[in-house]
Design a protein around this motif. Structure first.
Motif, PDB file in Angstrom:
ATOM      1  N   ASP A 674       0.845  -1.195   0.000  1.00 18.57           N
ATOM      2  CA  ASP A 674       0.000   0.000   0.000  1.00 18.57           C
ATOM      3  C   ASP A 674       0.880   1.244   0.000  1.00 18.57           C
ATOM      4  OD1 ASP A 674       0.991   0.114   2.586  1.00 18.57           O
ATOM      5  OD2 ASP A 674      -0.914  -0.433   3.540  1.00 18.57           O
ATOM      6  N   ASP A 675       0.218   2.419  -0.033  1.00 18.39           N
ATOM      7  CA  ASP A 675       0.961   3.668  -0.072  1.00 18.39           C
ATOM      8  C   ASP A 675       1.880   3.813   1.133  1.00 18.39           C
ATOM      9  OD1 ASP A 675      -0.106   4.526  -2.476  1.00 18.39           O
ATOM     10  OD2 ASP A 675      -1.795   5.569  -1.525  1.00 18.39           O
ATOM     11  N   ALA A 676       1.409   3.363   2.292  1.00 25.57           N
ATOM     12  CA  ALA A 676       2.196   3.520   3.505  1.00 25.57           C
ATOM     13  C   ALA A 676       3.505   2.746   3.411  1.00 25.57           C
ATOM     14  CB  ALA A 676       1.387   3.062   4.721  1.00 25.57           C
ATOM     15  N   LEU A 677       3.454   1.527   2.888  1.00 24.94           N
ATOM     16  CA  LEU A 677       4.669   0.726   2.783  1.00 24.94           C
ATOM     17  C   LEU A 677       5.655   1.363   1.803  1.00 24.94           C
ATOM     18  CD1 LEU A 677       6.375  -1.811   3.248  1.00 24.94           C
ATOM     19  CD2 LEU A 677       5.054  -2.935   1.445  1.00 24.94           C
ATOM     20  N   ILE A 678       5.172   1.733   0.633  1.00 23.91           N
ATOM     21  CA  ILE A 678       6.071   2.320  -0.363  1.00 23.91           C
ATOM     22  C   ILE A 678       6.653   3.634   0.162  1.00 23.91           C
ATOM     23  CG2 ILE A 678       6.217   3.265  -2.695  1.00 23.91           C
ATOM     24  CD1 ILE A 678       4.051   1.276  -3.518  1.00 23.91           C
ATOM     25  N   SER A 679       5.837   4.452   0.796  1.00 24.51           N
ATOM     26  CA  SER A 679       6.316   5.729   1.331  1.00 24.51           C
ATOM     27  C   SER A 679       7.336   5.514   2.441  1.00 24.51           C
ATOM     28  CB  SER A 679       5.138   6.559   1.845  1.00 24.51           C
ATOM     29  OG  SER A 679       4.257   6.898   0.792  1.00 24.51           O
ATOM     30  N   ARG A 680       7.124   4.474   3.255  1.00 26.56           N
ATOM     31  CA  ARG A 680       8.077   4.194   4.341  1.00 26.56           C
ATOM     32  C   ARG A 680       9.441   3.813   3.783  1.00 26.56           C
ATOM     33  NH1 ARG A 680       9.142  -0.739   7.035  1.00 26.56           N
ATOM     34  NH2 ARG A 680       7.251  -1.716   6.203  1.00 26.56           N
ATOM     35  N   VAL A 681       9.446   2.968   2.766  1.00 27.88           N
ATOM     36  CA  VAL A 681      10.720   2.562   2.174  1.00 27.88           C
ATOM     37  C   VAL A 681      11.364   3.732   1.436  1.00 27.88           C
ATOM     38  CG1 VAL A 681      11.822   0.958   0.580  1.00 27.88           C
ATOM     39  CG2 VAL A 681       9.935   0.183   2.006  1.00 27.88           C
ATOM     40  N   GLU A 682      10.547   4.534   0.784  1.00 19.35           N
ATOM     41  CA  GLU A 682      11.077   5.699   0.076  1.00 19.35           C
ATOM     42  C   GLU A 682      11.682   6.707   1.049  1.00 19.35           C
ATOM     43  OE1 GLU A 682       9.710   8.713  -3.539  1.00 19.35           O
ATOM     44  OE2 GLU A 682       8.169   7.750  -2.307  1.00 19.35           O
ATOM     45  N   ALA A 683      11.073   6.846   2.220  1.00 20.14           N
ATOM     46  CA  ALA A 683      11.620   7.764   3.224  1.00 20.14           C
ATOM     47  C   ALA A 683      12.988   7.307   3.714  1.00 20.14           C
ATOM     48  CB  ALA A 683      10.656   7.879   4.399  1.00 20.14           C
ATOM     49  N   LEU A 692      12.948   6.728  -8.128  1.00 17.29           N
ATOM     50  CA  LEU A 692      12.547   6.004  -9.336  1.00 17.29           C
ATOM     51  C   LEU A 692      11.970   4.636  -8.991  1.00 17.29           C
ATOM     52  CD1 LEU A 692      15.617   6.900 -11.565  1.00 17.29           C
ATOM     53  CD2 LEU A 692      13.319   7.852 -11.751  1.00 17.29           C
ATOM     54  N   ALA A 693      12.579   3.954  -8.025  1.00 14.71           N
ATOM     55  CA  ALA A 693      12.076   2.638  -7.627  1.00 14.71           C
ATOM     56  C   ALA A 693      10.677   2.747  -7.032  1.00 14.71           C
ATOM     57  CB  ALA A 693      13.034   2.001  -6.626  1.00 14.71           C
ATOM     58  N   ALA A 694      10.420   3.813  -6.290  1.00 13.88           N
ATOM     59  CA  ALA A 694       9.088   4.005  -5.718  1.00 13.88           C
ATOM     60  C   ALA A 694       8.054   4.241  -6.819  1.00 13.88           C
ATOM     61  CB  ALA A 694       9.104   5.182  -4.741  1.00 13.88           C
ATOM     62  N   LEU A 695       8.432   5.016  -7.843  1.00 11.84           N
ATOM     63  CA  LEU A 695       7.522   5.220  -8.975  1.00 11.84           C
ATOM     64  C   LEU A 695       7.194   3.896  -9.654  1.00 11.84           C
ATOM     65  CD1 LEU A 695       8.733   8.391 -10.946  1.00 11.84           C
ATOM     66  CD2 LEU A 695       6.551   8.080  -9.767  1.00 11.84           C
ATOM     67  N   ALA A 696       8.227   3.079  -9.896  1.00 16.72           N
ATOM     68  CA  ALA A 696       8.000   1.790 -10.551  1.00 16.72           C
ATOM     69  C   ALA A 696       7.116   0.891  -9.707  1.00 16.72           C
ATOM     70  CB  ALA A 696       9.339   1.116 -10.839  1.00 16.72           C
ATOM     71  N   ALA A 697       7.313   0.914  -8.382  1.00 16.21           N
ATOM     72  CA  ALA A 697       6.500   0.077  -7.495  1.00 16.21           C
ATOM     73  C   ALA A 697       5.043   0.517  -7.517  1.00 16.21           C
ATOM     74  CB  ALA A 697       7.060   0.128  -6.076  1.00 16.21           C
ATOM     75  N   ARG A 698       4.810   1.817  -7.472  1.00 14.12           N
ATOM     76  CA  ARG A 698       3.429   2.305  -7.505  1.00 14.12           C
ATOM     77  C   ARG A 698       2.762   1.944  -8.833  1.00 14.12           C
ATOM     78  NH1 ARG A 698       5.972   6.767  -4.518  1.00 14.12           N
ATOM     79  NH2 ARG A 698       5.069   6.758  -2.400  1.00 14.12           N
ATOM     80  N   ALA A 699       3.524   2.023  -9.921  1.00 10.78           N
ATOM     81  CA  ALA A 699       2.958   1.693 -11.230  1.00 10.78           C
ATOM     82  C   ALA A 699       2.717   0.201 -11.392  1.00 10.78           C
ATOM     83  CB  ALA A 699       3.895   2.184 -12.336  1.00 10.78           C
ATOM     84  N   ALA A 700       3.421  -0.625 -10.617  1.00  7.76           N
ATOM     85  CA  ALA A 700       3.287  -2.085 -10.745  1.00  7.76           C
ATOM     86  C   ALA A 700       2.044  -2.619 -10.062  1.00  7.76           C
ATOM     87  CB  ALA A 700       4.527  -2.760 -10.157  1.00  7.76           C
ATOM     88  N   ARG A 701       1.433  -1.862  -9.179  1.00  8.63           N
ATOM     89  CA  ARG A 701       0.284  -2.377  -8.437  1.00  8.63           C
ATOM     90  C   ARG A 701      -0.869  -2.700  -9.393  1.00  8.63           C
ATOM     91  NH1 ARG A 701      -0.060   1.700  -3.287  1.00  8.63           N
ATOM     92  NH2 ARG A 701      -0.230   3.209  -4.991  1.00  8.63           N
ATOM     93  N   PRO A 702      -1.598  -3.767  -9.115  1.00 10.19           N
ATOM     94  CA  PRO A 702      -2.550  -4.298 -10.107  1.00 10.19           C
ATOM     95  C   PRO A 702      -3.898  -3.609 -10.145  1.00 10.19           C
ATOM     96  CG  PRO A 702      -2.479  -5.721  -8.186  1.00 10.19           C
ATOM     97  CD  PRO A 702      -1.439  -4.666  -7.958  1.00 10.19           C
ATOM     98  N   GLY A 703      -4.216  -2.780  -9.167  1.00 11.01           N
ATOM     99  CA  GLY A 703      -5.551  -2.201  -9.111  1.00 11.01           C
ATOM    100  C   GLY A 703      -5.842  -1.276 -10.279  1.00 11.01           C
ATOM    101  N   ILE A 704      -7.097  -1.189 -10.651  1.00  9.31           N
ATOM    102  CA  ILE A 704      -7.492  -0.322 -11.764  1.00  9.31           C
ATOM    103  C   ILE A 704      -7.149   1.141 -11.484  1.00  9.31           C
ATOM    104  CG2 ILE A 704      -9.497   0.573 -13.036  1.00  9.31           C
ATOM    105  CD1 ILE A 704     -10.686  -2.230 -12.922  1.00  9.31           C
ATOM    106  N   PRO A 705      -7.410   1.676 -10.278  1.00  7.36           N
ATOM    107  CA  PRO A 705      -7.003   3.065 -10.008  1.00  7.36           C
ATOM    108  C   PRO A 705      -5.491   3.259 -10.086  1.00  7.36           C
ATOM    109  CG  PRO A 705      -8.617   2.320  -8.404  1.00  7.36           C
ATOM    110  CD  PRO A 705      -8.190   1.115  -9.154  1.00  7.36           C
ATOM    111  N   ASP A 706      -4.716   2.242  -9.650  1.00  6.23           N
ATOM    112  CA  ASP A 706      -3.261   2.336  -9.736  1.00  6.23           C
ATOM    113  C   ASP A 706      -2.812   2.453 -11.184  1.00  6.23           C
ATOM    114  OD1 ASP A 706      -2.808   1.919  -6.875  1.00  6.23           O
ATOM    115  OD2 ASP A 706      -3.463  -0.130  -7.251  1.00  6.23           O
TER     116      ASP A 706
END
Length: 820
Positions: A674-683, A692-706
């Motif tokens: 979720d956003d919290a996990l990615i943001s925690r690692v990015e911090a 860049l890795a955080a962008l790729a991770a967010r884009a990889a999520r399978p949900g339609i809104p993602d």
């Protein structure tokens, strides 16, 4: 902007000679624009004639020619007419230019780790006019005298040694004659390490936030740099001519590196942050040797026009692997060449855009950009290996040296190169050149148990290519026989072939350029025998035959997966481990395995990775490669979450931010980040790589809104840099159900071409490749892309990227139809 045509370049080079370039750059005007003043001294051999200057500015303050004023409004489509030329001329242009965010021209990047700004010049292929006014073609070389005004505290680097004459003001020593696309400056708070070798001052530089990595890796890079210099000096007897030798690791670089004389630029992810395997160090070492080879092949002698770019790239590729194998610790570097570079080249040969090594059509500069591919690099290097065999090493070296000496500081072309080689060889090379250099296509070779070797030439590109190679047989992993062959006819009988060997390997030494078909008995024996073969080059040939067999539909994906799961966990060479795994996870499984079976096959790949990881020595290269593959393929949520939190990490990967991001992206792809996990690692990782890795991770999520968010950022956010676009495109297609991804096949053909309005050609070609809907392996995707390719509004690079990726999709569809 109009792209310079070959005929325009020929006419301009016949008319004028550029004698001196003086360029003053003011890089202390803020974050958007910089000042550029250019004075060009040139002669005209037909006084009274006209020509044009290349200039792509934001605004032009003044233009004078021989003291007379020219209206800045005269610039049309990037060209400034110059009329009534004298025998000797001086043109001066004062202009304001724009920094880029796409890796071309003068690129400006802000490091998120500390907010510092960095600028570097990448003037390849025709971006020089966005930095200074010039006659932008490779055969109008001239010395450059450059000055730079830079923000206080900046370091300035360039083709000549930089000296600070007063606070913020720098002068670079005048260069030897350079082509416009080799000119560069790098400005910012770079940190540096220095050394010296054989009278040549050496420097390696990087962003301040990478100082620890720079200082850690610099000793090894200096070692390879010195070894490469010694090898080239010893081989050609021509000393490096360009003064200091700086190597600058810069952010958001479009290519691997660029051979600017005296100031080579590299993509800075090569300063590995965490664990680096021997293969990764080899890749960087080979890049160092490759760019240095360009100091002779490209910089000292430059191709006259882009259709001879092979005289740059094929030679640099060949010389780099020759240098690393002969002069460094990487004596096995040809193994990596076979499984990485040649597979890249074979794919280019199977694509509709295949072209000859030499003389490939380049009617204008932009069309030449499309041919910087696996043919110009890997095939060209392989062809040169065949030429060495054909001529003999002594004659080859003598001919190349004569060519370099007779054209130094000038330009050359295929005919002149062949003339020098024929003089050294003592016999004509025209037929050999027509078959190997001037005709596209790759042959398929095979060997049967009766000793009959066959050569099949592609129907579309008939040629009589003579292959110098060897064949070998292996039983219980040991070599049972090896014999050399000259395959100069469609069928040749090979003496000494043992029928009862377990594995029969054509081209066992990987000496020629040809795809290999294995006999049925060898293919059947691979799961029990491939990993036991003691010769890593022969293993690489076998792995390569499996991969090209899948892509050509001669080997079924099920057979390939069986070979992978049986042999890959026991593979002992880290280059073969990493490259084969990448081929399976990036292409074989997602494209060639039927959708209903992908999940189970992914599980088998992960199982093989776990087996390799558990069987490897902790902390070894094998263990690290296996851990990375396991992290990218496993669905074991407990393991993944423990690794994200730093628990039970494999030896050597503690604190490795890049490995942590592999794990996060897998969780994201599985819908578990979720956003919290990615943001925690990015911090925890505020670097450019972390962003860049955080962008790729967010884009990889399978949900339609993602997916909706990622596609919008990719195609509509004009503030995204070239690297951000690449990260979004890569992540987007790595996760999600095909049903959710399918609509974006149509979005791809409608949205990606429009990025040409604000993204440069070099960067956009990468995006068009990475954003291709390769996961939607359906006939409807083929039709969509075919219709798009026919559109007149596509740039040449996007059209080629679409066509090449489409050919890969069609390979997958053919395989699925045959092996369903």
């Amino acid at each position: 902007m109009a792209s310079l045509t070959r005929e325009e370049a020929r006419q301009r080079a016949q008319l004028i000679t550029v004698n001196r370039m003086e360029v003053d750059l003011d890089l202390d005007r803020g974050s958007e624009h910089f000042g550029s003043t250019t004075r060009i001294r040139f002669s005209c051999n037909v006084p009274g004639e006209s020509t044009f200057l290349d200039l792509r500015s934001v605004s032009t303050g003044s233009v004078t020619l021989n003291g007379g004023s020219i209206s800045p409004d005269a610039v049309v489509d990037g060209r400034l007419p110059l009329t009534g030329l004298a025998e000797d001329n001086l043109v001066e242009v004062v202009a304001t230019m724009a920094y880029s965010r796409d890796g071309q021209g003068l690129h400006r990047s802000t490091d998120p780790a500390d907010g510092e700004d960095y600028v570097y010049g990448h003037l390849f292929l025709d971006a020089a006019p966005t930095v200074f006014a010039c006659f932008d073609q490779p055969d109008l070389k001239a010395p450059y005298a450059v000055t730079v005004r830079a923000p206080q505290g900046s370091v300035v680097l360039g083709n000549g040694r930089a000296t600070q004459t007063s606070p913020g003001h720098w002068e670079l020593s005048e260069t030897l004659p350079l082509a416009t696309y080799f000119v560069t400056v790098c400005v910012g708070p770079y940190v540096s390490v220095h050394d010296e070798h054989d009278g040549i001052p050496l420097g390696i530089h990087a962003r301040r936030s990478l100082q620890r990595e720079l200082e850690h890796h610099a000793p090894q890079m200096f070692e390879v740099t010195k070894q490469s210099f010694d090898h080239y000096h010893r081989t050609f007897g021509i000393r490096y001519p360009f003064g200091d030798y700086d190597q600058v690791f810069v952010p958001e670089f479009n290519a691997g590196a660029m051979e600017n004389p005296g100031c080579v630029t590299f993509r800075d992810p090569m300063l590995y942050r965490g664990a680096a395997t021997r293969e990764q160090i080899l890749q960087r070492s080979n890049t160092i040797a490759h760019e240095m080879a360009h100091m002779w092949f490209g910089d000292l002698v430059t191709m006259r026009w882009w259709d001879d770019l092979w005289l740059n790239e094929s030679f640099a590729e060949f010389m780099a692997y020759t240098a690393t194998s002969a002069a460094t610790e990487f004596t096995d570097s040809w193994v990596e060449f076979g499984i990485a570079r040649k597979q890249w080249g074979y794919a280019a040969e199977r694509a509709p855009s295949t072209h000859p090594v030499a003389g490939s059509p380049a009617p204008d500069a932009q069309s030449a950009l499309e041919n910087f591919d696996g043919i110009s690099y890997a095939k060209g290097a392989s062809v040169l290996r065949q030429l060495v065999t054909h001529m003999g090493e002594a004659a080859f070296t003598s001919g190349v040296t004569a060519y370099l000496r007779s054209h130094e500081h000038g330009n050359g072309e295929l005919a002149e190169f062949l003339a020098a080689m024929e003089d050294a060889h003592g016999s004509p090379l025209g037929e050999w050149s027509r078959a190997w250099l001037e005709t596209a296509g790759v042959d398929v070779i095979a060997l049967d148990r009766d000793g009959m070797m066959t050569r099949t030439t592609p129907e579309a590109y008939p040629a009589d290519r003579p292959h110098s190679l060897d064949v070998a047989g292996f039983t219980d992993g040991a070599e049972a026989f090896r014999t050399t062959v000259t395959l100069d006819r469609p069928r040749v009988e090979v003496a000494g072939v043992a029928r009862d060997v377990t594995l029969l390997v054509p081209n066992a030494g990987d000496l020629t350029w040809a795809q290999v078909d294995l006999d049925d008995a060898t293919l059947a024996a691979l799961p029990a025998g491939l990993s036991r073969v003691t010769d890593p080059i022969a293993r690489g040939v076998l792995w390569g035959a499996v991969l090209t067999g899948v892509f050509r539909s001669s080997v079924g994906p099920r057979v390939a997966v069986d070979v992978f799961t049986a042999d890959w966990p026991h593979e002992g060479h880290d280059a073969l481990m990493s490259r084969v795994a990448l081929a399976f996870t990036d292409r074989v499984v997602p494209q060639f395995v039927p959708t209903a079976l992908v999940e189970s096959v992914d599980g088998r790949i992960a199982g093989a990775a776990l087996m390799a990881f558990q069987g490897a020595e902790p902390g070894s290269d094998r263990a690290i490669v296996a851990a990375r593959v396991l992290a990218s393929t496993t669905t074991d949520e407990d393991r993944l979450r423990a690794w994200v939190d730093g628990h039970n990490l494999p030896d050597g990967l503690q604190g490795d931010a890049d490995f942590r991001w592999i794990v996060v992206r897998t969780l994201a792809r599985l819908g578990l980040a979720d956003d919290a996990l990615i943001s925690r690692v990015e911090a925890d990782d505020t670097t450019l790589s972390g962003h860049l890795a955080a962008l790729a991770a967010r884009a990889a999520r399978p949900g339609i809104p993602d997916k909706q968010w990622a596609w919008s950022e990719l195609t509509q956010n004009r503030e995204r840099s070239n690297y951000e676009l690449n990260a979004l495109a890569t992540g987007f297609w790595s996760g999600g159900d095909v049903d959710n991804l399918r609509p974006y096949a149509a979005r791809y053909v409608s949205d990606i071409p429009h990025l040409a309005q604000w993204v440069g050609a070099d960067a956009l070609d990468h995006v068009a490749t990475l954003a291709f809907p390769a996961r939607v392996v359906e006939p409807e995707t083929v039709e969509l892309v075919r219709e798009a390719i026919a559109r007149p509004d596509l740039t040449a690079g996007v059209r080629r990227a679409m066509g090449d990726e489409l050919s890969k999709l069609e390979e997958a569809l053919r395989s699925r139809a045959r092996w369903a």
